[in-house]
Design a protein around this motif. Sequence first.
Motif, PDB file in Angstrom:
ATOM      1  N   UNK A 129       0.823  -1.217   0.000  1.00 43.66           N
ATOM      2  CA  UNK A 129       0.000   0.000   0.000  1.00 43.66           C
ATOM      3  C   UNK A 129       0.856   1.265   0.000  1.00 43.66           C
ATOM      4  N   UNK A 130       0.263   2.373  -0.364  1.00 42.48           N
ATOM      5  CA  UNK A 130       0.963   3.663  -0.328  1.00 42.48           C
ATOM      6  C   UNK A 130       1.466   3.923   1.082  1.00 42.48           C
ATOM      7  N   UNK A 131       2.676   4.422   1.188  1.00 45.13           N
ATOM      8  CA  UNK A 131       3.249   4.709   2.494  1.00 45.13           C
ATOM      9  C   UNK A 131       3.895   3.513   3.157  1.00 45.13           C
ATOM     10  N   UNK A 132       3.913   2.366   2.466  1.00 47.90           N
ATOM     11  CA  UNK A 132       4.518   1.142   2.989  1.00 47.90           C
ATOM     12  C   UNK A 132       5.628   0.730   2.036  1.00 47.90           C
ATOM     13  N   UNK A 133       6.789   0.347   2.586  1.00 47.50           N
ATOM     14  CA  UNK A 133       7.929  -0.032   1.761  1.00 47.50           C
ATOM     15  C   UNK A 133       8.604  -1.271   2.334  1.00 47.50           C
ATOM     16  N   UNK A 134       9.380  -1.935   1.488  1.00 42.94           N
ATOM     17  CA  UNK A 134      10.101  -3.139   1.878  1.00 42.94           C
ATOM     18  C   UNK A 134      11.383  -2.754   2.620  1.00 42.94           C
ATOM     19  N   UNK A 135      11.495  -3.164   3.865  1.00 41.17           N
ATOM     20  CA  UNK A 135      12.634  -2.812   4.719  1.00 41.17           C
ATOM     21  C   UNK A 135      13.955  -3.285   4.125  1.00 41.17           C
ATOM     22  N   UNK A 136      14.049  -4.551   3.747  1.00 39.73           N
ATOM     23  CA  UNK A 136      15.312  -5.109   3.248  1.00 39.73           C
ATOM     24  C   UNK A 136      15.750  -4.442   1.951  1.00 39.73           C
ATOM     25  N   UNK A 137      14.809  -4.221   1.039  1.00 36.43           N
ATOM     26  CA  UNK A 137      15.154  -3.632  -0.253  1.00 36.43           C
ATOM     27  C   UNK A 137      15.690  -2.208  -0.082  1.00 36.43           C
ATOM     28  N   UNK A 138      15.026  -1.411   0.732  1.00 41.91           N
ATOM     29  CA  UNK A 138      15.488  -0.034   0.934  1.00 41.91           C
ATOM     30  C   UNK A 138      16.782   0.017   1.735  1.00 41.91           C
ATOM     31  N   UNK A 139      16.896  -0.854   2.721  1.00 45.58           N
ATOM     32  CA  UNK A 139      18.116  -0.880   3.539  1.00 45.58           C
ATOM     33  C   UNK A 139      19.336  -1.217   2.689  1.00 45.58           C
ATOM     34  N   UNK A 140      19.162  -2.121   1.745  1.00 47.77           N
ATOM     35  CA  UNK A 140      20.272  -2.568   0.902  1.00 47.77           C
ATOM     36  C   UNK A 140      20.842  -1.453   0.028  1.00 47.77           C
ATOM     37  N   UNK A 141      20.095  -0.387  -0.183  1.00 43.55           N
ATOM     38  CA  UNK A 141      20.568   0.723  -1.024  1.00 43.55           C
ATOM     39  C   UNK A 141      21.413   1.734  -0.252  1.00 43.55           C
ATOM     40  N   UNK A 142      21.548   1.517   1.057  1.00 36.90           N
ATOM     41  CA  UNK A 142      22.213   2.513   1.911  1.00 36.90           C
ATOM     42  C   UNK A 142      23.672   2.153   2.195  1.00 36.90           C
ATOM     43  N   UNK A 143      24.532   3.171   2.402  1.00 31.00           N
ATOM     44  CA  UNK A 143      25.922   2.911   2.781  1.00 31.00           C
ATOM     45  C   UNK A 143      25.982   2.136   4.102  1.00 31.00           C
ATOM     46  N   UNK A 144      26.942   1.214   4.183  1.00 32.69           N
ATOM     47  CA  UNK A 144      27.066   0.352   5.350  1.00 32.69           C
ATOM     48  C   UNK A 144      28.255   0.708   6.235  1.00 32.69           C
ATOM     49  N   UNK A 145      29.053   1.694   5.827  1.00 33.46           N
ATOM     50  CA  UNK A 145      30.305   1.957   6.532  1.00 33.46           C
ATOM     51  C   UNK A 145      30.292   3.193   7.431  1.00 33.46           C
ATOM     52  N   UNK A 146      29.151   3.914   7.467  1.00 29.88           N
ATOM     53  CA  UNK A 146      29.107   5.154   8.242  1.00 29.88           C
ATOM     54  C   UNK A 146      27.665   5.631   8.380  1.00 29.88           C
ATOM     55  N   UNK A 147      27.469   6.599   9.284  1.00 26.58           N
ATOM     56  CA  UNK A 147      26.187   7.288   9.386  1.00 26.58           C
ATOM     57  C   UNK A 147      26.235   8.488   8.446  1.00 26.58           C
ATOM     58  N   UNK A 148      25.376   8.509   7.448  1.00 29.42           N
ATOM     59  CA  UNK A 148      25.384   9.619   6.499  1.00 29.42           C
ATOM     60  C   UNK A 148      24.901  10.921   7.131  1.00 29.42           C
ATOM     61  N   UNK A 149      24.167  10.815   8.234  1.00 26.73           N
ATOM     62  CA  UNK A 149      23.679  12.024   8.905  1.00 26.73           C
ATOM     63  C   UNK A 149      24.810  12.811   9.548  1.00 26.73           C
ATOM     64  N   UNK A 150      25.924  12.138   9.848  1.00 26.95           N
ATOM     65  CA  UNK A 150      27.001  12.795  10.553  1.00 26.95           C
ATOM     66  C   UNK A 150      26.664  13.074  12.006  1.00 26.95           C
ATOM     67  N   UNK A 151      25.619  12.445  12.510  1.00 27.82           N
ATOM     68  CA  UNK A 151      25.149  12.696  13.872  1.00 27.82           C
ATOM     69  C   UNK A 151      26.239  12.393  14.900  1.00 27.82           C
ATOM     70  N   UNK A 152      26.413  13.322  15.830  1.00 30.18           N
ATOM     71  CA  UNK A 152      27.328  13.161  16.952  1.00 30.18           C
ATOM     72  C   UNK A 152      26.456  12.907  18.179  1.00 30.18           C
ATOM     73  N   UNK A 153      26.301  11.660  18.551  1.00 34.21           N
ATOM     74  CA  UNK A 153      25.389  11.274  19.631  1.00 34.21           C
ATOM     75  C   UNK A 153      25.988  11.647  20.980  1.00 34.21           C
ATOM     76  N   UNK A 154      25.199  12.348  21.779  1.00 32.25           N
ATOM     77  CA  UNK A 154      25.626  12.805  23.106  1.00 32.25           C
ATOM     78  C   UNK A 154      25.000  11.931  24.202  1.00 32.25           C
ATOM     79  N   UNK A 155      25.658  11.822  25.363  1.00 35.90           N
ATOM     80  CA  UNK A 155      25.125  10.990  26.447  1.00 35.90           C
ATOM     81  C   UNK A 155      23.712  11.370  26.891  1.00 35.90           C
ATOM     82  N   UNK A 156      23.358  12.651  26.822  1.00 39.19           N
ATOM     83  CA  UNK A 156      22.037  13.100  27.260  1.00 39.19           C
ATOM     84  C   UNK A 156      20.962  12.983  26.178  1.00 39.19           C
TER      85      UNK A 156
END
Length: 170
Positions: A116-143
């Motif tokens: 349905x619209x708004x629903x996607x296949x998790x494995x198929x979309x995940x496979x298109x993404x880089x596996x070696x880093x976070x593309x967001x560049x997020x710096x996660x803080x303890x808080x």
Amino acid sequence: QLLAGIHQTANLLHTLGVGPEDAVAVLLPGCLEYHLALWGGEAAGIVQPLNPLLSDEKLVSLMTVARAKVLIAYGSDADAGLWSKALRLRTQVPTLTTVLRVAPHDESPGSAGDLPAGVADFAALRATQPADRLVSGRDIQPDDVAAYFHTGGTTGAPKLARHTHGNQVF
């Protein structure tokens, strides 16, 4: 391989607009994808594991309070009717933009048919993404909030309990 899958999941969620203050609800049985959703969800935003035995009404309430943006759900009803529940939640949580379907492990690729619209296949979309880093560049803080777990609700409606990244590392 686990870290690569976590990176891919976090990157997928980032492309879906999930940021550090957005919730990713998870409605999965114990499987590899559960761990990818849990840790990838925390790397992209705030993960919200859900108890599939709760009523739709309680799940909608929890997801609405958390402002869940994405739901990652098991794509079969063989285990507690998870897929039917996910499709019902999709229409009742106003902040939900995407449902990612995790195919059962015994399902042949492509045999699910059109989603349905708004629903996607998790494995198929995940496979298109880089596996070696976070593309967001997020710096996660303890808080930073890592997860919204919910209380048991034995004395009333379940409530959200925040866990920070610092809590989890400790």
